[in-house]
Design a protein around this motif. Structure first.
Motif, short mmCIF file in Angstrom:
data_model
loop_
_atom_site.label_atom_id
_atom_site.label_comp_id
_atom_site.label_asym_id
_atom_site.label_seq_id
_atom_site.Cartn_x
_atom_site.Cartn_y
_atom_site.Cartn_z
N ARG A 54 -2.57 -3.84 2.34
CA ARG A 54 -2.83 -4.18 3.74
C ARG A 54 -2.29 -5.57 4.06
O ARG A 54 -1.77 -5.80 5.17
N ALA A 55 -2.41 -6.50 3.11
CA ALA A 55 -1.85 -7.84 3.32
C ALA A 55 -0.33 -7.78 3.43
O ALA A 55 0.27 -8.47 4.27
N VAL A 56 0.31 -6.98 2.58
CA VAL A 56 1.77 -6.83 2.66
C VAL A 56 2.16 -6.19 3.98
O VAL A 56 3.18 -6.54 4.59
N ALA A 57 1.35 -5.24 4.47
CA ALA A 57 1.61 -4.63 5.78
C ALA A 57 1.53 -5.69 6.89
O ALA A 57 2.34 -5.68 7.82
N ARG A 58 0.56 -6.60 6.78
CA ARG A 58 0.47 -7.68 7.77
C ARG A 58 1.70 -8.58 7.69
O ARG A 58 2.22 -9.02 8.73
N LEU A 59 2.15 -8.85 6.47
CA LEU A 59 3.36 -9.66 6.31
C LEU A 59 4.57 -8.96 6.93
O LEU A 59 5.39 -9.60 7.61
N LEU A 60 4.68 -7.66 6.71
CA LEU A 60 5.76 -6.90 7.33
C LEU A 60 5.67 -6.99 8.86
O LEU A 60 6.69 -7.12 9.55
N GLY A 61 4.45 -6.96 9.39
CA GLY A 61 4.27 -7.12 10.83
C GLY A 61 4.74 -8.48 11.32
O GLY A 61 5.33 -8.59 12.40
N ARG A 62 4.51 -9.52 10.53
CA ARG A 62 4.97 -10.85 10.92
C ARG A 62 6.49 -10.94 10.88
O ARG A 62 7.12 -11.59 11.73
N VAL A 63 7.09 -10.30 9.87
CA VAL A 63 8.55 -10.25 9.82
C VAL A 63 9.09 -9.50 11.03
O VAL A 63 10.08 -9.92 11.65
N ASP A 64 8.42 -8.42 11.40
CA ASP A 64 8.82 -7.64 12.57
C ASP A 64 8.80 -8.52 13.82
O ASP A 64 9.75 -8.50 14.63
N GLU A 65 7.74 -9.30 13.98
CA GLU A 65 7.65 -10.19 15.13
C GLU A 65 8.77 -11.23 15.10
O GLU A 65 9.40 -11.52 16.13
N ALA A 66 9.03 -11.80 13.92
CA ALA A 66 10.08 -12.81 13.80
C ALA A 66 11.45 -12.25 14.11
O ALA A 66 12.34 -12.97 14.60
N LEU A 67 11.64 -10.96 13.86
CA LEU A 67 12.92 -10.31 14.13
C LEU A 67 13.03 -9.81 15.56
O LEU A 67 14.08 -9.27 15.95
N GLY A 68 11.97 -9.94 16.34
CA GLY A 68 12.00 -9.47 17.72
C GLY A 68 11.79 -7.98 17.86
O GLY A 68 12.29 -7.36 18.79
N ARG A 69 11.04 -7.38 16.92
CA ARG A 69 10.72 -5.94 16.95
C ARG A 69 11.99 -5.09 17.04
O ARG A 69 12.23 -4.42 18.06
N PRO A 70 12.79 -5.07 15.99
CA PRO A 70 14.03 -4.30 16.04
C PRO A 70 13.77 -2.79 16.07
O PRO A 70 12.69 -2.33 15.69
N PRO A 71 14.73 -2.00 16.54
CA PRO A 71 14.55 -0.54 16.59
C PRO A 71 14.26 0.07 15.22
O PRO A 71 13.53 1.06 15.13
N ALA A 72 14.85 -0.50 14.17
CA ALA A 72 14.60 -0.04 12.80
C ALA A 72 14.19 -1.23 11.95
O ALA A 72 14.88 -2.26 11.94
N LEU A 73 13.07 -1.10 11.27
CA LEU A 73 12.51 -2.17 10.45
C LEU A 73 12.46 -1.69 9.00
O LEU A 73 11.78 -0.71 8.69
#
Length: 339
Positions: A54-73
């Motif tokens: 779950r912590a890694v999933a949160r980290l992936l979410g932060r990366v997603d935000e930093a990338l501007g929510r790309p179409p493919a993550l």
């Protein structure tokens, strides 16, 4: 090719790097065997608690935000075992992120049955990753040569047979010697040992190089300059117990990682080293007990919260999993561990 990695001598002795590579990853190697996989022999943070995924999933979410929510993550799980981490991460993602994620499991063993069809099973990481590459206890299994100081004060390669017998070989030379001089200098005292981490630096640099944008994270047993173990850390695990490091394919062979050397190898800005307890706390994992008042108002919730607190405490405990090192390397983004 260095002296420490030459082919097997007629008497059966060879460098530890070659011996470990065959014992772990050869046709009959430890990591290619069917069955329960690594979880049947040792326990990692992934196996300790679902809080880790779950912590890694949160980290992936932060990366997603930093990338501007790309179409493919992309999410790349290095040394995926039997897919436990990538499965847990997929189950913990919010629906809007899960719909865009492209999960990869990188592992030499065959794809286990019953794995989520979305997960792409590969023996190498994909190129052009936009997202998070996460390597939990991967680098400690990248085989390395071992050096030991002889009676004259010279570091020599340690050569080993399949039964674990050792003897000293040629003096350490070339890039291996340069690495020791920079990252793990050995005083001229007979018997001192070091693991030559150059293959791990190169493996980490290659892994980071697969990212176009995002972050790469390595989590491992680690040490840094100023606190290197004087006799090295080479060991083995089999069926849940630590045992002698014998390169016969029957056991996991591992050595702690000079994580500071890995951090410097890609020569990229923003690399960050921190203990697991700090990384997980930054991702919302804390070991505090729930308030006693919850026991009266919601007894079942109190029991669940108490169990989660115990699992969090194990993941962040000093002297245990909390002492693991995290190496976080951003690529084209900022500090993804910042709240």
């Amino acid at each position: 090719m260095t002296a420490g990695t030459r082919g097997t001598a007629e008497d059966g002795f060879r460098g530890w790097r070659e011996a470990a590579r065959e014992a772990l990853y050869g046709p009959d190697g430890f990591y290619r065997r069917p069955g329960a996989g690594p979880a049947g022999h040792f326990r990692t943070s992934v196996h300790a608690s679902p809080l880790y995924a779950r912590a890694v999933a949160r980290l992936l979410g932060r990366v997603d935000e930093a990338l501007g929510r790309p179409p493919a993550l992309d999410f790349v799980d290095m040394a995926a075992g039997r897919g436990e981490l990538v499965t847990g991460v997929l189950g913990a993602l919010p629906a809007d992120v899960s719909a865009r994620v492209r999960p990869y499991a990188v592992e030499l063993a065959a794809r286990p049955p019953g794995l989520d069809d979305r997960i792409v099973w590969r023996d190498e990481p994909p190129e052009g990753v936009t997202g998070l590459l996460f390597a939990n206890e991967w680098l400690d299994n990248v085989p390395v040569d071992v050096a030991e100081v002889d009676a004259s004060g010279t570091p020599r390669y340690v050569r080993v047979r399949a039964d674990g017998a050792e003897r000293l070989g040629e003096p350490v030379a070339g890039p291996d010697a340069d690495w020791l001089d920079r990252w793990w200098p050995l005083p001229p005292e007979e018997g001192l040992r070091a693991e030559i981490g150059l293959p791990r630096d190169r493996a980490w640099t290659a892994a980071v190089g697969t990212l176009t944008r995002g972050a790469a994270v390595a989590v491992d047993y680690a040490h840094t300059a100023g606190a290197r173990p004087p006799f090295g850390t080479l060991t083995a695990f089999r069926e849940g117990r630590e045992t002698a490091p014998v390169p016969d394919g029957s056991r996991d062979l591992t050595a702690h990682v000079a994580l500071d050397a890995c951090a410097a190898a890609p020569a990229l800005p923003g690399a960050r080293l921190l203990p697991q307890r700090d990384a997980l706390r930054a991702l919302g994992v804390a070991g505090g007990r729930p308030p006693l008042s919850l026991a009266s108002s919601d007894p079942a919730g109190y029991v669940r919260a108490l169990a989660a607190a115990g699992e969090a405490a194990e993941l962040t405990a000093p002297g245990g999993l909390g002492d693991f090192g995290w190496l976080v390397q951003p690529v084209g983004v900022g500090d993804v561990l910042a709240a």
